[in-house]
Scaffold this active site. Structure first.
Site, PDB file in Angstrom:
ATOM      1  N   VAL A 154      -9.435  -4.244   1.907  1.00  0.00           N
ATOM      2  CA  VAL A 154     -10.168  -5.516   1.925  1.00  0.00           C
ATOM      3  C   VAL A 154     -10.645  -5.902   0.509  1.00  0.00           C
ATOM      4  O   VAL A 154     -10.466  -7.056   0.099  1.00  0.00           O
ATOM      5  CB  VAL A 154     -11.327  -5.480   2.944  1.00  0.00           C
ATOM      6  CG1 VAL A 154     -12.192  -6.727   2.834  1.00  0.00           C
ATOM      7  CG2 VAL A 154     -10.765  -5.343   4.365  1.00  0.00           C
TER       8      VAL A 154
ATOM      9  N   GLU B  64       2.597 -10.534  10.377  1.00  0.00           N
ATOM     10  CA  GLU B  64       3.919 -10.017  10.048  1.00  0.00           C
ATOM     11  C   GLU B  64       4.672  -9.780  11.352  1.00  0.00           C
ATOM     12  O   GLU B  64       4.078  -9.735  12.437  1.00  0.00           O
ATOM     13  CB  GLU B  64       3.800  -8.713   9.239  1.00  0.00           C
ATOM     14  CG  GLU B  64       3.174  -8.981   7.881  1.00  0.00           C
ATOM     15  CD  GLU B  64       3.348  -7.885   6.857  1.00  0.00           C
ATOM     16  OE1 GLU B  64       3.058  -6.724   7.172  1.00  0.00           O
ATOM     17  OE2 GLU B  64       3.751  -8.202   5.723  1.00  0.00           O
TER      18      GLU B  64
ATOM     19  N   ALA C  65       0.862  -1.188   0.000  1.00  0.00           N
ATOM     20  CA  ALA C  65       0.000   0.000   0.000  1.00  0.00           C
ATOM     21  C   ALA C  65       0.900   1.240   0.000  1.00  0.00           C
ATOM     22  O   ALA C  65       2.124   1.129   0.069  1.00  0.00           O
ATOM     23  CB  ALA C  65      -0.898  -0.019   1.233  1.00  0.00           C
TER      24      ALA C  65
ATOM     25  N   SER D 291       2.890   0.399  -4.278  1.00  0.00           N
ATOM     26  CA  SER D 291       1.723   1.101  -4.820  1.00  0.00           C
ATOM     27  C   SER D 291       2.217   2.111  -5.841  1.00  0.00           C
ATOM     28  O   SER D 291       3.272   2.727  -5.663  1.00  0.00           O
ATOM     29  CB  SER D 291       1.007   1.839  -3.695  1.00  0.00           C
ATOM     30  OG  SER D 291       0.133   2.808  -4.250  1.00  0.00           O
ATOM     31  N   GLU D 292       1.455   2.306  -6.900  1.00  0.00           N
ATOM     32  CA  GLU D 292       1.922   3.262  -7.918  1.00  0.00           C
ATOM     33  C   GLU D 292       1.875   4.691  -7.391  1.00  0.00           C
ATOM     34  O   GLU D 292       2.500   5.587  -7.941  1.00  0.00           O
ATOM     35  CB  GLU D 292       1.127   3.096  -9.222  1.00  0.00           C
ATOM     36  CG  GLU D 292       0.002   4.068  -9.456  1.00  0.00           C
ATOM     37  CD  GLU D 292      -1.256   3.681  -8.709  1.00  0.00           C
ATOM     38  OE1 GLU D 292      -1.276   2.598  -8.098  1.00  0.00           O
ATOM     39  OE2 GLU D 292      -2.206   4.477  -8.728  1.00  0.00           O
TER      40      GLU D 292
ATOM     41  N   LYS E   8     -10.732 -11.701  11.360  1.00  0.00           N
ATOM     42  CA  LYS E   8     -11.924 -11.480  10.520  1.00  0.00           C
ATOM     43  C   LYS E   8     -11.506 -10.962   9.128  1.00  0.00           C
ATOM     44  O   LYS E   8     -10.523 -11.445   8.560  1.00  0.00           O
ATOM     45  CB  LYS E   8     -12.899 -10.566  11.259  1.00  0.00           C
ATOM     46  CG  LYS E   8     -13.467 -11.286  12.495  1.00  0.00           C
ATOM     47  CD  LYS E   8     -14.095 -10.454  13.574  1.00  0.00           C
ATOM     48  CE  LYS E   8     -15.153  -9.492  13.268  1.00  0.00           C
ATOM     49  NZ  LYS E   8     -15.702  -8.818  14.459  1.00  0.00           N
TER      50      LYS E   8
ATOM     51  N   ASN F 292       0.934   3.875   2.221  1.00  0.00           N
ATOM     52  CA  ASN F 292       1.119   4.689   3.434  1.00  0.00           C
ATOM     53  C   ASN F 292       2.498   4.537   4.083  1.00  0.00           C
ATOM     54  O   ASN F 292       2.993   5.478   4.691  1.00  0.00           O
ATOM     55  CB  ASN F 292      -0.002   4.413   4.440  1.00  0.00           C
ATOM     56  CG  ASN F 292      -0.106   2.967   4.817  1.00  0.00           C
ATOM     57  OD1 ASN F 292       0.470   2.097   4.167  1.00  0.00           O
ATOM     58  ND2 ASN F 292      -0.843   2.694   5.871  1.00  0.00           N
TER      59      ASN F 292
ATOM     60  N   THR G   2      -9.307  -5.265  -2.395  1.00  0.00           N
ATOM     61  CA  THR G   2      -8.152  -5.783  -3.141  1.00  0.00           C
ATOM     62  C   THR G   2      -7.723  -7.124  -2.564  1.00  0.00           C
ATOM     63  O   THR G   2      -7.388  -8.056  -3.301  1.00  0.00           O
ATOM     64  CB  THR G   2      -6.977  -4.776  -3.092  1.00  0.00           C
ATOM     65  OG1 THR G   2      -7.430  -3.539  -3.636  1.00  0.00           O
ATOM     66  CG2 THR G   2      -5.780  -5.249  -3.874  1.00  0.00           C
TER      67      THR G   2
HETATM   68  P1  NDP Z   1      -5.212  -0.962  -2.373  1.00  0.00           P
HETATM   69  O1  NDP Z   1      -5.920  -2.159  -1.884  1.00  0.00           O
HETATM   70  O2  NDP Z   1      -5.897  -0.056  -3.317  1.00  0.00           O
HETATM   71  O3  NDP Z   1      -3.854  -1.410  -3.101  1.00  0.00           O
HETATM   72  C1  NDP Z   1      -2.881  -2.199  -2.442  1.00  0.00           C
HETATM   73  C2  NDP Z   1      -1.881  -2.703  -3.474  1.00  0.00           C
HETATM   74  O4  NDP Z   1      -2.477  -3.727  -4.266  1.00  0.00           O
HETATM   75  C3  NDP Z   1      -1.412  -1.639  -4.461  1.00  0.00           C
HETATM   76  O5  NDP Z   1      -0.057  -1.843  -4.748  1.00  0.00           O
HETATM   77  C4  NDP Z   1      -2.293  -1.911  -5.643  1.00  0.00           C
HETATM   78  O6  NDP Z   1      -1.779  -1.397  -6.835  1.00  0.00           O
HETATM   79  C5  NDP Z   1      -2.338  -3.417  -5.644  1.00  0.00           C
HETATM   80  N1  NDP Z   1      -3.455  -4.014  -6.361  1.00  0.00           N
HETATM   81  C6  NDP Z   1      -4.660  -3.466  -6.647  1.00  0.00           C
HETATM   82  N2  NDP Z   1      -5.439  -4.359  -7.314  1.00  0.00           N
HETATM   83  C7  NDP Z   1      -4.716  -5.505  -7.430  1.00  0.00           C
HETATM   84  C8  NDP Z   1      -4.970  -6.800  -8.008  1.00  0.00           C
HETATM   85  N3  NDP Z   1      -6.131  -7.104  -8.579  1.00  0.00           N
HETATM   86  N4  NDP Z   1      -3.992  -7.726  -7.936  1.00  0.00           N
HETATM   87  C9  NDP Z   1      -2.805  -7.450  -7.338  1.00  0.00           C
HETATM   88  N5  NDP Z   1      -2.509  -6.245  -6.787  1.00  0.00           N
HETATM   89  C10 NDP Z   1      -3.450  -5.284  -6.825  1.00  0.00           C
HETATM   90  O7  NDP Z   1      -4.728  -0.209  -1.072  1.00  0.00           O
HETATM   91  P2  NDP Z   1      -4.138   1.243  -0.925  1.00  0.00           P
HETATM   92  O8  NDP Z   1      -2.819   1.321  -1.622  1.00  0.00           O
HETATM   93  O9  NDP Z   1      -5.200   2.221  -1.262  1.00  0.00           O
HETATM   94  O10 NDP Z   1      -3.831   1.290   0.646  1.00  0.00           O
HETATM   95  C11 NDP Z   1      -4.790   1.548   1.593  1.00  0.00           C
HETATM   96  C12 NDP Z   1      -5.358   0.264   2.167  1.00  0.00           C
HETATM   97  O11 NDP Z   1      -4.322  -0.554   2.659  1.00  0.00           O
HETATM   98  C13 NDP Z   1      -6.278   0.519   3.342  1.00  0.00           C
HETATM   99  O12 NDP Z   1      -7.424  -0.284   3.262  1.00  0.00           O
HETATM  100  C14 NDP Z   1      -5.453   0.099   4.533  1.00  0.00           C
HETATM  101  O13 NDP Z   1      -6.192  -0.282   5.635  1.00  0.00           O
HETATM  102  C15 NDP Z   1      -4.636  -1.004   3.981  1.00  0.00           C
HETATM  103  N6  NDP Z   1      -3.429  -1.172   4.773  1.00  0.00           N
HETATM  104  C16 NDP Z   1      -3.313  -2.260   5.597  1.00  0.00           C
HETATM  105  C17 NDP Z   1      -2.228  -2.413   6.422  1.00  0.00           C
HETATM  106  C18 NDP Z   1      -2.065  -3.623   7.287  1.00  0.00           C
HETATM  107  O14 NDP Z   1      -0.944  -3.927   7.653  1.00  0.00           O
HETATM  108  N7  NDP Z   1      -3.104  -4.328   7.656  1.00  0.00           N
HETATM  109  C19 NDP Z   1      -1.161  -1.401   6.464  1.00  0.00           C
HETATM  110  C20 NDP Z   1      -1.362  -0.319   5.536  1.00  0.00           C
HETATM  111  C21 NDP Z   1      -2.471  -0.205   4.742  1.00  0.00           C
HETATM  112  P3  NDP Z   1      -2.012   0.160  -7.217  1.00  0.00           P
HETATM  113  O15 NDP Z   1      -2.655   0.839  -6.065  1.00  0.00           O
HETATM  114  O16 NDP Z   1      -0.652   0.629  -7.477  1.00  0.00           O
HETATM  115  O17 NDP Z   1      -2.909   0.136  -8.410  1.00  0.00           O
END
Ligand code: NDP
Length: 484
Positions: free
Chosen positions: A230, A458, A151, A178-179, A451, A153, A232
Site C-alpha cells: 500500500v 486483473e 512484487a 522486484s529487484e 478500499k 512473491n 508503494t
Molecule cells: P513493494 O511495494 O515494496 O514493491 C513493489 C514493486 O514496486 C517493486 O518492484 C519495487 O521495487 C517497486 N517500487 C518501489 N518503490 C517504487 C516507486 N516509488 N515507484 C515505482 N516503483 C516502486 O512490495 P514488495 O515487493 O515488498 O511485495 C510485497 C507487497 O506486495 C505486499 O504488500 C503484498 O500484499 C503486495 N502484493 C499484492 C498483490 C495483489 O495482487 N494485490 C500480490 C502480491 C503482492 P523494488 O522492490 O525492486 O525496490
C-alpha cells in the site's frame, strides 16, 4: 540443475541487453543465503531504450488483428507449459518457494493467463447504437505503453497477469520485476519472443524503486500497473496521477477468514492453511485474521495443530518439501519482528513462533490464539507464515470486525448455511470473496482489491476494460441543423 545467471540483465527490443554501469543486484537463493546470480539495475539510458522500443513497437502491434495477437499469446502459453519444469525450478531459485508449489502455481498460472487472453483477443470489440437515422459506434482501443511493476512473491505469474491482457488489447509493455526476484520475467520475455511476439512489444528492465519511479514518470507511458504494498501504491498512484495516467493497483491486505460453528472443520482448517502458509505466507490475499466462532475455537486450534505436523520444511528443490523460506533475510527479519510483537501484546502462541534452526531464511509456521482486534498482528499486513485466531459470538459481530480495516483485498467464510454464506459475501468489504474455499485465483475470476487494497481488476474479461479506452464515433446520416 540450470545455471540461473541470465545472459544479460534486461530484455529490450527483442534481445537481451546489458549495461554494467547499472548498480549490481545480487540474486540470493533464500534456502541457503547463497548468491546465485548478479544483475545490473537499469541506468537512465536503459530505461529510455526500453520505453523507446515499446513506443516504436506500439502502432504495428495495435494494427494487428486480435486473432493474430491472440495466436502469439496462445503459442507462448504452450511453450510455457512445455518448459514448466525448468521455469518452476527457476521460480524456486528466485523466490525460495517449494518446487511442489511452483510446478503447479506459477508458470502454469502464467500460461493460463496467456491462453485466456490469447483466446479473448479476437473478441475485443466495441458496440453499435442506432439513434434514429444516425448512429454511434464505439471502438476499444489500446492505451499505448504500459509500465508494469511487480512484487517478489509471484514473479512469473505477475509478469503474465499483467502482460497477457495488456498485449491482447494491443498495448506494449515495459515490465520491472522486484529487484529481489529479477530472474523469471526474463524467461517470460524470451518465451514471448520465441512465440513470435514482435520486438519491442514486451520489455524487461531491472532495478529498485527508483527505476520504477523513472518509468512511471515518463511521458511516453499511458498506463501503470503495480503489484506491491500500500505505501508503494500510494506513491506510484500519485506519480501516475501527475501525468493523468490510467492505473491498476494490486496492493496489500489484512483479509478476514470467518469460520462458523456449523462449518466442516477440516475444510475450514484447509482454507486457513491455504490462506496463511502457502508460499510461507507471502501472499497478498491471505486470510490472516481467522475469526472462529467461540464454540469451536479450541477444536479448530487443535485440528490446525495436528495438520501442521504435516509441514515438511527443507530444501525447496526437494519435491517432498512443502514449506520454504522467506524470500529474503530482510523479509524474515520483518516477520520475526511481528511475531515478537504478538508475544509482547499477549497473544497466546499455539504453534511455531521463531526462526527455524537451519540455514536460509526459514520461519516456523506460527499460530497465535486469543488475538484481539487492536493487536498489531491483527491490524498490519505481515506477509509471512503467521496466522492469528480471533473468536466471535454472532454473525453481525464477525462481519463488523472483519470489515474494520482499511484494507479490502479478500475475505472468506466457512459455513454450511447457504443463506448466511451469501449474506457474508454481500457484507464483506473486499474485492475477492471465497465461500467454503480460500485463495484460489483462476484466470476466469476477476482479482483485485477494495478500499486501500487497490484499484482495478486483473484477470477475467474485466481486465480488458483496464487495458483499453473507449472511443465513441457519432455518425450523422442526414442534414446538419445549426442555429444560424
Ligand atoms: P513493494 O511495494 O515494496 O514493491 C513493489 C514493486 O514496486 C517493486 O518492484 C519495487 O521495487 C517497486 N517500487 C518501489 N518503490 C517504487 C516507486 N516509488 N515507484 C515505482 N516503483 C516502486 O512490495 P514488495 O515487493 O515488498 O511485495 C510485497 C507487497 O506486495 C505486499 O504488500 C503484498 O500484499 C503486495 N502484493 C499484492 C498483490 C495483489 O495482487 N494485490 C500480490 C502480491 C503482492 P523494488 O522492490 O525492486 O525496490
Amino acid at each position: 540443475m540450470q545455471d540461473p545467471q541470465p545472459s544479460a540483465s534486461h530484455f529490450i527490443d527483442g534481445a537481451p541487453v546489458e549495461d554494467a554501469a547499472g548498480a549490481s543486484i545480487d540474486c540470493i537463493y533464500p534456502a541457503t543465503g547463497e548468491k546465485i546470480a548478479t544483475l545490473h539495475g537499469a541506468t537512465s539510458q536503459i530505461v529510455d531504450r526500453a520505453l523507446d522500443a515499446a513506443h516504436r513497437a506500439g502502432p504495428a502491434w495495435a494494427a494487428m488483428s486480435g486473432t493474430e495477437r491472440g495466436r502469439i499469446l496462445t503459442r507462448a502459453a504452450h511453450i510455457m507449459r512445455e518448459r514448466n519444469a525448468e521455469l518452476s525450478e527457476l521460480e524456486t531459485l528466485d523466490t525460495g518457494k517449494p518446487l511442489q508449489e511452483t510446478l503447479v502455481a506459477d508458470a502454469t498460472s502464467g500460461a493460463d493467463a496467456l491462453e485466456y487472453f490469447g483466446g479473448l483477443a479476437a473478441s475485443i470489440t466495441g458496440t453499435h447504437q442506432q439513434l434514429g437515422e444516425d448512429w454511434v459506434y464505439t471502438v476499444r482501443e489500446p492505451l499505448g505503453v504500459c509500465v508494469a511493476i511487480g512484487a517478489w512473491n509471484y514473479p512469473t505469474q505477475i509478469a503474465c497477469w499483467k502482460a497477457a491482457p495488456a498485449l491482447a488489447c494491443g498495448n506494449t509493455v515495459v515490465f520491472k520485476p522486484s529487484e529481489t526476484t529479477p530472474l523469471c520475467a526474463l524467461k517470460v520475455a524470451e518465451i514471448l519472443k520465441e512465440a513470435g511476439l514482435p520486438d519491442g512489444v514486451f520489455n524487461v528492465v531491472q532495478g529498485h524503486g527508483d527505476v520504477g519511479a523513472a518509468l512511471v514518470a515518463d511521458d511516453r507511458v499511458a498506463k501503470v500497473s503495480l503489484t506491491g504494498s500500500v505505501p508503494t501504491g500510494r506513491k506510484v498512484y500519485a506519480a501516475a496521477a501527475e501525468g493523468i495516467k490510467s492505473v491498476t493497483m494490486e496492493l496489500g491486505g489484512k483479509s478476514p477468514l470467518v469460520v462458523f460453528d456449523d462449518a466442516d472443520l477440516d475444510k475450514a482448517v484447509s482454507g486457513a492453511i491455504l490462506g496463511n502458509f502457502y508460499s510461507s505466507g507471502q501472499i497478498c490475499s491471505n486470510g490472516t485474521r481467522v475469526f472462529v466462532q467461540e464454540g469451536i475455537r479450541e477444536a479448530f486450534l487443535s485440528r490446525l495443530g495436528e495438520r501442521l505436523e504435516g509441514v515438511v520444511m527443507g530444501d525447496p528443490l526437494d519435491p517432498e518439501v512443502n514449506f520454504g523460506p522467506m524470500v529474503s533475510e530482510r523479509q524474515m527479519e520483518i516477520v520475526l519482528g511481528f511475531i515478537e510483537k504478538g508475544r509482547e501484546e499477549g497473544a497466546r502462541l499455539a504453534s511455531g513462533g521463531g526462526r527455524a534452526p537451519r540455514e536460509g531464511f526459514y520461519i516456523e509456521p506460527t499460530v497465535f490464539a486469543d488475538v484481539t482486534d487492536d493487536m498489531l498482528i491483527a491490524r498490519e499486513e505481515i506477509f509471512g507464515p503467521v496466522l492469528s485466531v480471533l473468536s466471535f459470538a454472532t454473525e453481525e459481530e464477525a462481519l463488523a470486525r472483519a470489515n474494520a480495516t482499511p484494507y479490502g483485498l479478500s475475505a472468506g467464510v466457512f459455513t454450511s448455511d447457504l443463506t448466511r454464506a451469501h449474506r457474508m459475501a454481500k457484507g464483506f468489504e473486499a474485492g475477492t470473496c471465497f465461500i467454503n474455499h480460500y485463495n484460489v485465483a483462476p484466470v476466469e475470476a476477476p482479482f483485485g482489491g477494495a478500499k486501500a487494497s487497490g484499484v482495478g481488476r486483473e484477470n477475467s474479461r474485466a481486465a480488458i476494460e483496464h487495458y483499453t479506452q473507449l472511443k465513441s464515433v457519432y455518425v450523422g446520416m442526414g442534414d446538419v441543423e445549426a442555429p444560424y
